[in-house]
Scaffold this active site. Structure first.
Site, PDB file in Angstrom:
ATOM      1  N   GLY A  21       0.812  -1.216   0.000  1.00  8.54           N
ATOM      2  CA  GLY A  21       0.000   0.000   0.000  1.00  8.54           C
ATOM      3  C   GLY A  21       0.843   1.261   0.000  1.00  8.54           C
ATOM      4  N   LYS A  25      -0.651   5.483  -5.541  1.00  9.95           N
ATOM      5  CA  LYS A  25      -1.736   5.177  -6.496  1.00  9.95           C
ATOM      6  C   LYS A  25      -2.615   6.411  -6.748  1.00  9.95           C
ATOM      7  CE  LYS A  25      -3.164   2.031  -3.614  1.00  9.95           C
ATOM      8  NZ  LYS A  25      -2.072   2.068  -2.637  1.00  9.95           N
ATOM      9  N   LYS A  27      -1.953   9.594  -6.694  1.00 18.15           N
ATOM     10  CA  LYS A  27      -1.332  10.547  -7.625  1.00 18.15           C
ATOM     11  C   LYS A  27      -1.445  10.040  -9.065  1.00 18.15           C
ATOM     12  CE  LYS A  27       2.881  12.313  -9.456  1.00 18.15           C
ATOM     13  NZ  LYS A  27       4.157  12.946  -9.358  1.00 18.15           N
ATOM     14  N   GLY A  49      -5.938   5.584   1.988  1.00 17.67           N
ATOM     15  CA  GLY A  49      -5.668   7.025   2.045  1.00 17.67           C
ATOM     16  C   GLY A  49      -4.884   7.359   0.789  1.00 17.67           C
ATOM     17  N   HIS A  50      -5.530   7.991  -0.171  1.00 16.17           N
ATOM     18  CA  HIS A  50      -4.912   8.261  -1.472  1.00 16.17           C
ATOM     19  C   HIS A  50      -4.692   9.762  -1.626  1.00 16.17           C
ATOM     20  CE1 HIS A  50      -6.906   4.272  -2.959  1.00 16.17           C
ATOM     21  NE2 HIS A  50      -5.923   4.084  -2.105  1.00 16.17           N
ATOM     22  N   THR A 138      -6.170  -0.423  10.492  1.00 16.37           N
ATOM     23  CA  THR A 138      -6.445   1.018  10.522  1.00 16.37           C
ATOM     24  C   THR A 138      -7.604   1.338  11.475  1.00 16.37           C
ATOM     25  OG1 THR A 138      -7.979   0.779   8.683  1.00 16.37           O
ATOM     26  CG2 THR A 138      -5.697   1.309   8.119  1.00 16.37           C
ATOM     27  N   ARG A 152     -22.932 -13.509   5.603  1.00 17.47           N
ATOM     28  CA  ARG A 152     -24.274 -13.191   5.083  1.00 17.47           C
ATOM     29  C   ARG A 152     -25.174 -12.500   6.098  1.00 17.47           C
ATOM     30  NH1 ARG A 152     -24.417 -19.127   2.982  1.00 17.47           N
ATOM     31  NH2 ARG A 152     -23.248 -19.215   4.923  1.00 17.47           N
ATOM     32  N   GLN A 233      -5.017  -0.236  -1.333  1.00 16.36           N
ATOM     33  CA  GLN A 233      -3.995  -1.057  -0.669  1.00 16.36           C
ATOM     34  C   GLN A 233      -2.975  -1.570  -1.700  1.00 16.36           C
ATOM     35  OE1 GLN A 233      -7.547  -2.019   0.431  1.00 16.36           O
ATOM     36  NE2 GLN A 233      -7.184  -0.199   1.631  1.00 16.36           N
ATOM     37  N   ARG A 312       0.328   6.998  11.223  1.00 14.74           N
ATOM     38  CA  ARG A 312       1.393   6.164  11.808  1.00 14.74           C
ATOM     39  C   ARG A 312       2.663   6.263  10.963  1.00 14.74           C
ATOM     40  NH1 ARG A 312      -1.424   0.362  12.030  1.00 14.74           N
ATOM     41  NH2 ARG A 312      -2.318   1.152  10.102  1.00 14.74           N
ATOM     42  N   ARG A 314       5.459   4.996   8.745  1.00 14.53           N
ATOM     43  CA  ARG A 314       5.543   3.783   7.920  1.00 14.53           C
ATOM     44  C   ARG A 314       6.900   3.135   8.113  1.00 14.53           C
ATOM     45  NH1 ARG A 314       3.260   7.149   2.805  1.00 14.53           N
ATOM     46  NH2 ARG A 314       1.042   7.020   3.274  1.00 14.53           N
ATOM     47  N   ASP A 342      12.668  10.329  -6.489  1.00 20.57           N
ATOM     48  CA  ASP A 342      13.357  11.496  -5.916  1.00 20.57           C
ATOM     49  C   ASP A 342      13.769  11.270  -4.460  1.00 20.57           C
ATOM     50  OD1 ASP A 342      10.355  11.606  -5.796  1.00 20.57           O
ATOM     51  OD2 ASP A 342      10.803  13.149  -4.301  1.00 20.57           O
ATOM     52  N   VAL A 421       8.585  11.670  -9.800  1.00 24.74           N
ATOM     53  CA  VAL A 421       9.763  12.286  -9.172  1.00 24.74           C
ATOM     54  C   VAL A 421       9.392  13.392  -8.186  1.00 24.74           C
ATOM     55  CG1 VAL A 421      11.386  11.683 -11.017  1.00 24.74           C
ATOM     56  CG2 VAL A 421      10.024  13.786 -11.216  1.00 24.74           C
TER      57      VAL A 421
HETATM   58  P1  GDP Z   1      -1.560   5.696  -2.124  1.00 25.88           P
HETATM   59  O1  GDP Z   1      -2.283   5.157  -0.939  1.00 25.88           O
HETATM   60  O2  GDP Z   1      -0.947   4.628  -2.954  1.00 25.88           O
HETATM   61  O3  GDP Z   1      -2.404   6.634  -2.947  1.00 25.88           O
HETATM   62  O4  GDP Z   1      -0.342   6.543  -1.557  1.00 25.88           O
HETATM   63  P2  GDP Z   1      -0.392   7.595  -0.330  1.00 25.88           P
HETATM   64  O5  GDP Z   1      -1.085   8.818  -0.794  1.00 25.88           O
HETATM   65  O6  GDP Z   1      -0.896   6.935   0.900  1.00 25.88           O
HETATM   66  O7  GDP Z   1       1.142   7.821  -0.065  1.00 25.88           O
HETATM   67  C1  GDP Z   1       1.981   8.297  -1.069  1.00 25.88           C
HETATM   68  C2  GDP Z   1       2.637   9.588  -0.544  1.00 25.88           C
HETATM   69  O8  GDP Z   1       3.725   9.908  -1.375  1.00 25.88           O
HETATM   70  C3  GDP Z   1       1.716  10.789  -0.606  1.00 25.88           C
HETATM   71  O9  GDP Z   1       2.063  11.664   0.433  1.00 25.88           O
HETATM   72  C4  GDP Z   1       2.039  11.409  -1.963  1.00 25.88           C
HETATM   73  O10 GDP Z   1       1.791  12.823  -1.987  1.00 25.88           O
HETATM   74  C5  GDP Z   1       3.510  11.142  -2.045  1.00 25.88           C
HETATM   75  N1  GDP Z   1       4.044  10.918  -3.398  1.00 25.88           N
HETATM   76  C6  GDP Z   1       3.469  10.310  -4.471  1.00 25.88           C
HETATM   77  N2  GDP Z   1       4.345  10.220  -5.487  1.00 25.88           N
HETATM   78  C7  GDP Z   1       5.491  10.802  -5.053  1.00 25.88           C
HETATM   79  C8  GDP Z   1       6.780  10.988  -5.647  1.00 25.88           C
HETATM   80  O11 GDP Z   1       7.071  10.600  -6.769  1.00 25.88           O
HETATM   81  N3  GDP Z   1       7.726  11.609  -4.872  1.00 25.88           N
HETATM   82  C9  GDP Z   1       7.474  12.047  -3.606  1.00 25.88           C
HETATM   83  N4  GDP Z   1       8.446  12.632  -2.930  1.00 25.88           N
HETATM   84  N5  GDP Z   1       6.268  11.874  -3.024  1.00 25.88           N
HETATM   85  C10 GDP Z   1       5.301  11.249  -3.739  1.00 25.88           C
HETATM   86  P1  IMO Z   2      -3.831   2.563   0.620  1.00 23.97           P
HETATM   87  O1  IMO Z   2      -5.001   2.359  -0.320  1.00 23.97           O
HETATM   88  C1  IMO Z   2      -1.217   0.877   3.657  1.00 23.97           C
HETATM   89  C2  IMO Z   2      -2.943  -2.172   6.258  1.00 23.97           C
HETATM   90  C3  IMO Z   2      -3.047  -1.824   7.712  1.00 23.97           C
HETATM   91  C4  IMO Z   2      -2.875  -3.201   8.329  1.00 23.97           C
HETATM   92  C5  IMO Z   2      -3.615  -4.099   7.342  1.00 23.97           C
HETATM   93  C6  IMO Z   2      -5.036  -4.438   7.752  1.00 23.97           C
HETATM   94  O2  IMO Z   2      -3.715   3.945   1.124  1.00 23.97           O
HETATM   95  O3  IMO Z   2      -2.596   2.023   0.010  1.00 23.97           O
HETATM   96  P2  IMO Z   2      -7.287  -3.012   7.744  1.00 23.97           P
HETATM   97  O4  IMO Z   2      -7.635  -1.737   8.426  1.00 23.97           O
HETATM   98  O5  IMO Z   2      -7.417  -2.969   6.266  1.00 23.97           O
HETATM   99  O6  IMO Z   2      -7.988  -4.203   8.325  1.00 23.97           O
HETATM  100  O7  IMO Z   2      -5.726  -3.245   8.099  1.00 23.97           O
HETATM  101  O8  IMO Z   2      -3.625  -3.406   6.117  1.00 23.97           O
HETATM  102  N1  IMO Z   2      -3.581  -1.212   5.328  1.00 23.97           N
HETATM  103  C7  IMO Z   2      -2.906  -0.340   4.580  1.00 23.97           C
HETATM  104  N2  IMO Z   2      -1.588  -0.063   4.548  1.00 23.97           N
HETATM  105  N3  IMO Z   2      -2.066   1.505   2.813  1.00 23.97           N
HETATM  106  C8  IMO Z   2      -3.383   1.214   2.823  1.00 23.97           C
HETATM  107  O9  IMO Z   2      -4.241   1.705   1.902  1.00 23.97           O
HETATM  108  C9  IMO Z   2      -3.866   0.286   3.765  1.00 23.97           C
HETATM  109  N4  IMO Z   2      -5.092  -0.209   4.079  1.00 23.97           N
HETATM  110  C10 IMO Z   2      -4.897  -1.118   5.021  1.00 23.97           C
HETATM  111  O10 IMO Z   2      -2.045  -0.934   8.109  1.00 23.97           O
HETATM  112  O11 IMO Z   2      -1.524  -3.561   8.301  1.00 23.97           O
HETATM  113 MG    MG Z   3      -2.285   5.374   1.154  1.00 23.24          MG
END
Ligand code: GDP
Ligand code: IMO
Ligand code: MG
Length: 444
Positions: A21, A25, A27, A49-50, A138, A152, A233, A312, A314, A342, A421
Site C-alpha cells: 500500500g 496510487k 497521484k 488514504g490516497h 487502521t 451473510r 492497498q 502512523r 511507515r 526522488d 519524481v
Molecule cells: P496511495 O495510498 O498509494 O495513494 O499513496 P499515499 O497517498 O498513501 O502515499 C503516497 C505519498 O507519497 C503521498 O504523500 C504522496 O503525496 C507522495 N508521493 C506520491 N508520489 C510521489 C513521488 O514521486 N515523490 C514524492 N516525494 N512523493 C510522492
Molecule cells: P492505501 O489504499 C497501507 C494495512 C493496515 C494493516 C492491514 C489491515 O492507502 O494504500 P485493515 O484496516 O485494512 O484491516 O488493516 O492493512 N492497510 C494499509 N496499509 N495503505 C493502505 O491503503 C492500507 N489499508 C490497510 O495498516 O496492516
Molecule cells: Mg495510502
C-alpha cells in the site's frame, strides 16, 4: 452523467499497488484520469488514504475515487467496497470546502456493504485483545464488515437507504453484535436506536447516489467510454495472495476487479502496477527488506512516510524484487509505475533485495508462511546524488538513476511506463516507449 455516444478507441486500465500500500496510487490515478471518463474503486474501504497534490493543495481520498478532481468524471464506488457512510459524507463535505461541488458525479453500488459503528468497535476490541494476534489495522471496521459480508449478515447500500428495512435489520444485527462486544470483549454495547437516527440522516444524503453501477459500467462500455479502475492497498495485503494473516480483508490486486464491480476483468486492456523505488509497510507482518535503523529513518524523513489515514510512521526498507515479481505475476501486470524516485536522490548507495534464504534454503520465490526466517540478499547500486525533481523525460534523469530503473525492469521482468519524481501532479516522467526489460543491453 452523460457520456457522448460517439465511439472512441477505448482501452480500459487498472491501477494497483504492488507492495503493502501507499505506493502513490492516488497521484497516478489523478494523472491518468485526464484520459478517463469514469474512475472506479472496487475494493477496500476508508482504510485507504490516497493523496493527490495539486499546487500547494493536498487532497486525501479514503472512499472517493481519486479521479474526482477532474470536472465531469463519473466516480464509481463498486459493490466490492465497504462503505462507512460517515466517512464518505465527511469526504463530500471536504470537497465542498475546497470549492469542488462534485458530489453529483459519484455513484455508489446498491450492492456495496455498509460499515456501521459495531464494525469499528469490534475492530478495536480484537486489535487490543492481545499483542500476539494484532494485525495493526487502521481500526476502520474493515475486517469485521467483510466478515459480515461473508457470513451473510451484512447490510448493503440498497437496504441502508430503505428506512424500514434498515431499521429492522440494524436492530436485529446490533443485538447479535452487542452480545459479541459485551461477553467476548467486555465492551460497551452499541445503542441501535441512536445509530439508526444518526445513520438515517446519512442515508438521506446518499440515497440519490445509490444505483446499479454494474449496469452503468456495461452501458458506458458499449458506448465507448474509457474506464479507469483504482485498486486500494497493495498486492501484498491481498487476502488470498498477500502475507496472510497480516493482510486486509479484500482482494487488493487486479484479482478483485471483476468481483468488486460485476465488470469483466477481461475487458481491461492495461494493468499498471505501482511500486515505490523502495518499500514501505504500515502495521504488523513480515517485511524482509526492512531497515529498522538510521537508514530506514532517513528514508522515512525524505519520503515523508507517515500514514495518510492513521498518521502512523511507515516502516521503510529497500526495494524487494522477490516480492515485486510475485505481485506482478499474480496481478497480471502489464507495466510498472515507479514512484518516489526522488526520495533516493540523497543516497550514495542504493540496494535492492534480489533473492532470499528462507529457513536456510536459497530461493527467489516469496514464501507462504509468515513464520519462517527470511534473509534477503541485496545488490547494491551507486546513487546519483542529484535532484530528479525537475526531470520530465527519461533522458533528463541522471545516468545512474536510469541504470537503476533499467535494473528494476530487468529484475522484475516487467516494463516501466511512468516514473514519478515528486508528489505534485506535474512531477511525472512518461516513458514512451516503455522501458522494456533487457533494453539496457545486459539482462539481469
Ligand atoms: P496511495 O495510498 O498509494 O495513494 O499513496 P499515499 O497517498 O498513501 O502515499 C503516497 C505519498 O507519497 C503521498 O504523500 C504522496 O503525496 C507522495 N508521493 C506520491 N508520489 C510521489 C513521488 O514521486 N515523490 C514524492 N516525494 N512523493 C510522492
Ligand atoms: P492505501 O489504499 C497501507 C494495512 C493496515 C494493516 C492491514 C489491515 O492507502 O494504500 P485493515 O484496516 O485494512 O484491516 O488493516 O492493512 N492497510 C494499509 N496499509 N495503505 C493502505 O491503503 C492500507 N489499508 C490497510 O495498516 O496492516
Ligand atoms: Mg495510502
Amino acid at each position: 452523467m452523460i457520456i457522448s455516444n460517439q465511439v472512441k478507441s477505448t482501452q480500459h486500465s487498472c491501477v494497483v499497488g504492488l507492495q503493502w500500500g501507499d505506493e502513490g496510487k492516488g497521484k497516478i490515478v489523478d494523472v491518468l484520469s485526464a484520459e478517463a471518463d469514469i474512475v472506479v474503486r472496487y475494493q477496500g474501504g476508508a482504510n485507504a488514504g490516497h493523496t493527490v497534490q495539486v499546487g500547494d493543495r493536498e487532497y486525501i481520498f479514503h472512499l472517493v475515487p481519486s479521479g474526482i478532481l477532474k470536472e465531469g468524471t463519473a466516480c464509481i464506488i463498486g459493490n466490492g467496497v465497504v462503505i462507512d457512510p460517515r466517512a464518505l459524507i465527511e469526504e463530500f463535505d471536504g470537497l465542498l470546502e475546497n470549492g469542488l461541488d462534485h458530489e453529483a458525479n459519484i455513484m455508489i453500488s446498491d450492492r456495496a456493504h455498509v460499515v456501521l459503528p459495531y464494525h469499528g468497535a469490534l475492530d478495536e476490541a480484537k486489535e487490543s485483545a492481545s499483542e500476539d494476534g494484532k494485525i495493526g489495522t487502521t481500526l476502520r471496521g474493515i475486517g469485521p464488515c467483510y466478515t459480515d459480508k461473508a457470513s451473510r449478515i451484512g447490510i448493503r447500500m440498497e437496504e441502508f437507504v430503505d428506512p424500514d428495512r434498515f431499521r429492522e435489520r440494524l436492530t436485529r444485527i446490533a443485538d447479535l453484535k452487542n452480545r459479541e462486544l459485551e461477553s467476548l470483549h467486555g465492551r460497551e454495547p452499541i445503542d441501535a436506536a441512536s445509530v439508526y437516527e444518526e445513520y438515517s440522516a446519512y442515508a438521506d444524503r446518499l440515497r440519490a447516489r445509490v444505483c446499479d453501477v454494474t449496469a452503468y459500467l456495461h452501458e458506458q462500455d458499449s458506448l465507448g467510454a474509457n474506464i479507469l479502475f483504482e485498486g486500494a492497498q497493495g498486492a501484498l495485503l491481498d487476502i488470498d495472495m498477500g502475507t496472510y494473516p497480516y493482510v486486509t480483508s479484500s482482494n487488493t490486486s487486479f484479482l478483485g476487479l471483476g468481483a468488486g464491480t460485476g465488470f469483466s476483468a477481461r475487458k481491461v486492456g492495461r494493468v499498471l502496477g505501482i511500486t515505490k523505488a523502495y518499500t514501505t509497510r504500515v502495521g504488523e507482518g513480515p517485511f524482509p527488506s526492512e531497515m529498522d535503523d538510521e537508514a530506514g529513518e532517513s528514508l522515512r524523513q525524505a519520503g515523508a512516510e507517515f500514514g495518510a489515514t492513521t498518521g502512523r510512521p511507515r516502516r521503510c526498507g529497500w526495494l524487494d524484487i522477490v516480492a515485486l515479481r510475485r505481485a506482478i505475476q499474480f496481478g497480471d501486470v502489464d507495466a510498472m509505475v515507479v514512484t518516489k524516485l526522488d526520495v533516493l536522490d540523497h543516497l550514495d548507495v542504493i540496494k535492492a533485495a534480489v533473492s532470499y534464504t528462507v529457513d536456510g534454503v536459497e530461493t527467489d520465490q516469496f514464501p507462504a508462511s509468515v513464520d519462517c526466517e527470511i534473509i534477503p540478499h541485496y545488490r547494491s547500486f551507486p546513487g546519483w546524488l542529484e535532484s530528479t525533481a525537475e526531470c520530465r523525460s527519461f533522458e533528463q534523469l541522471p545516468e545512474k538513476a536510469r541504470q537503476y530503473l533499467q535494473f528494476v525492469a530487468d529484475a522484475a521482468g516487467c516494463p516501466i511506463a511512468i516514473v514519478s519524481v515528486g508528489k505534485e501532479r506535474t512531477q511525472i516522467v512518461t516513458l514512451e516507449p516503455w522501458l522494456e526489460p533487457g533494453a539496457g543491453g545486459e539482462g539481469d
